[in-house]
Design a protein around this motif. Sequence first.
Motif, PDB file in Angstrom:
ATOM      1  N   LEU A  84      -0.446   5.392  -0.144  1.00 18.39           N
ATOM      2  CA  LEU A  84      -0.315   6.007   1.080  1.00 18.39           C
ATOM      3  C   LEU A  84       0.592   7.147   1.070  1.00 18.39           C
ATOM      4  O   LEU A  84       0.331   8.234   1.457  1.00 18.39           O
ATOM      5  N   THR A  85       1.836   6.813   0.094  1.00 19.99           N
ATOM      6  CA  THR A  85       2.677   7.899  -0.040  1.00 19.99           C
ATOM      7  C   THR A  85       2.158   9.299  -0.883  1.00 19.99           C
ATOM      8  O   THR A  85       2.083  10.279  -0.817  1.00 19.99           O
TER       9      THR A  85
ATOM     10  N   LEU B 178       0.816  -1.165  -0.092  1.00 18.73           N
ATOM     11  CA  LEU B 178      -0.241  -0.075  -0.089  1.00 18.73           C
ATOM     12  C   LEU B 178       0.885   1.138  -0.066  1.00 18.73           C
ATOM     13  O   LEU B 178       0.482   2.312  -0.115  1.00 18.73           O
ATOM     14  N   GLN B 179       2.025   1.209   0.043  1.00 15.41           N
ATOM     15  CA  GLN B 179       3.098   2.259   0.417  1.00 15.41           C
ATOM     16  C   GLN B 179       2.881   3.241  -0.681  1.00 15.41           C
ATOM     17  O   GLN B 179       2.919   4.484  -0.422  1.00 15.41           O
TER      18      GLN B 179
ATOM     19  N   THR C 135      -1.061   9.839  -1.143  1.00  9.88           N
ATOM     20  CA  THR C 135      -1.957  10.644  -0.101  1.00  9.88           C
ATOM     21  C   THR C 135      -1.559  11.579   0.772  1.00  9.88           C
ATOM     22  O   THR C 135      -1.961  12.819   0.959  1.00  9.88           O
TER      23      THR C 135
ATOM     24  N   THR D 271       4.626   2.314   7.543  1.00  9.22           N
ATOM     25  CA  THR D 271       4.663   3.811   7.903  1.00  9.22           C
ATOM     26  C   THR D 271       5.878   4.078   7.804  1.00  9.22           C
ATOM     27  O   THR D 271       6.362   5.320   7.207  1.00  9.22           O
TER      28      THR D 271
ATOM     29  N   THR E 298       6.665   4.488   4.027  1.00  2.00           N
ATOM     30  CA  THR E 298       6.027   5.705   3.486  1.00  2.00           C
ATOM     31  C   THR E 298       6.629   7.092   3.791  1.00  2.00           C
ATOM     32  O   THR E 298       7.047   8.001   2.858  1.00  2.00           O
TER      33      THR E 298
ATOM     34  N   LEU F  31      -7.313   5.251  -2.740  1.00  2.00           N
ATOM     35  CA  LEU F  31      -7.087   5.234  -1.493  1.00  2.00           C
ATOM     36  C   LEU F  31      -8.498   4.176  -0.792  1.00  2.00           C
ATOM     37  O   LEU F  31      -8.397   3.321   0.045  1.00  2.00           O
TER      38      LEU F  31
END
Length: 304
Positions: free
Chosen positions: A115-116, A111-112, A118, A174, A177, A136
Motif C-alpha cells: 500500500l505504501t 499489506l503495508q 502504491t 492505514t 502506511t 497490488l
Amino acid sequence: MPSTATSRLDAALLASMPILFVALWSTGFIGAKFGLPHAEPFTFLFIRFVLTLALLIPLVKLMGSAWPAGWRLKGHIAVSGLLVHGAYLGGVFYGIYLGMPAGLTALLVGLQPLLTATLAGPMLGERIAATQWLGLALGLLGITLVLGSKLDPGAALFQGFGLGALACVLVALTGITLGTLYQKRFCTGMPLLSGTVVQYLSSGALLGLGALLLEERHVEWTLTFVLTLGWLVLVLSIAAILLLMALIRRGEASRVASLFYLVPPVTALQAWWLFDERLPLTALAGMAVTIVGVVLAARGQGRR
C-alpha cells in the motif's frame, strides 16, 4: 587463519540479523494475544510505552544519541509517532481484542509495503511501476481469498470476529502506511533512537487518553501478563530497535525491508502452534498470493 574465522563468523551474524529482526517483530502479534485477556488494549499499550520510555530515555543519554534538531522536526516526528505507533498498535491490539486471529491480523497489516508503494506515487510524486500494480492486484486477490474463506453465513460476519475488529485492523494498516509516508517526507533528519523516544511520547499520550476515556483501566497482574509485558518492552520496543540500528549502520536496512513479507506466515505458524489458530486451504492459498503481491510491489519500488 583466526582472522578468516572471525570474518566468517561476522558474516554469518550479519546474514542472520535481518531474519532475527523479522522473527522478533512477528512475536508482537503473539504478545497481544497473550496479554489482552488481562488488560484492555489502550491500557496495555500505555503501560508498555511508559516502561519502554523509562528504559529508552536513559539509553539515549548513555549512547550519546543526539536529539532531533528544532521543534519543527520534533513536531513532525510526533505526528509520525501518532500514526506509526498510536494508530498502528492501537488498531492491531483492539482488533485482536475483538476477536481477530493474530495470524490474519499480521497478514492484513502486512499489506503495508504494498500500500505504501502504491500511495507513494500520488503523495510523494514517485512513479508506480507496472510490477507494483500487479503486486497490488495480487495482494487484493489474496486478501479476498483469506477473508472469504472465513465467511460464516450463520455468524454476525466472520468466524469469531465482526466488522469492528476488521475496522480496527484497517485503521492500523492505514496508520502505519500514512505514517511511513509522512516520516519519509518530513522526518528525514530524525535520529533513530531519540526520535523513537519522541514517537513513543506522542503515541503514549494518545493511548493514555484513550484508556482514560474509553476503558476501565483494570489490569490483572498475572505471571502471564507480566512476562508478556516484559517481552514486548525489552524484546520488541528495545532490542528490535537496537537491532535495526545495527542493520542500518551496516547498510542492511534494505534487507530488512525485503524480509518484512515473512512476518505474516511466521506469525501464522506461531499462532497455529500456540493458539491452534487454523486457516483453511483457501486462506493459505490467499496468504501465498498476498505474499507474492507484496514481494512484487517491493521489487518494483526498488527498481525506480
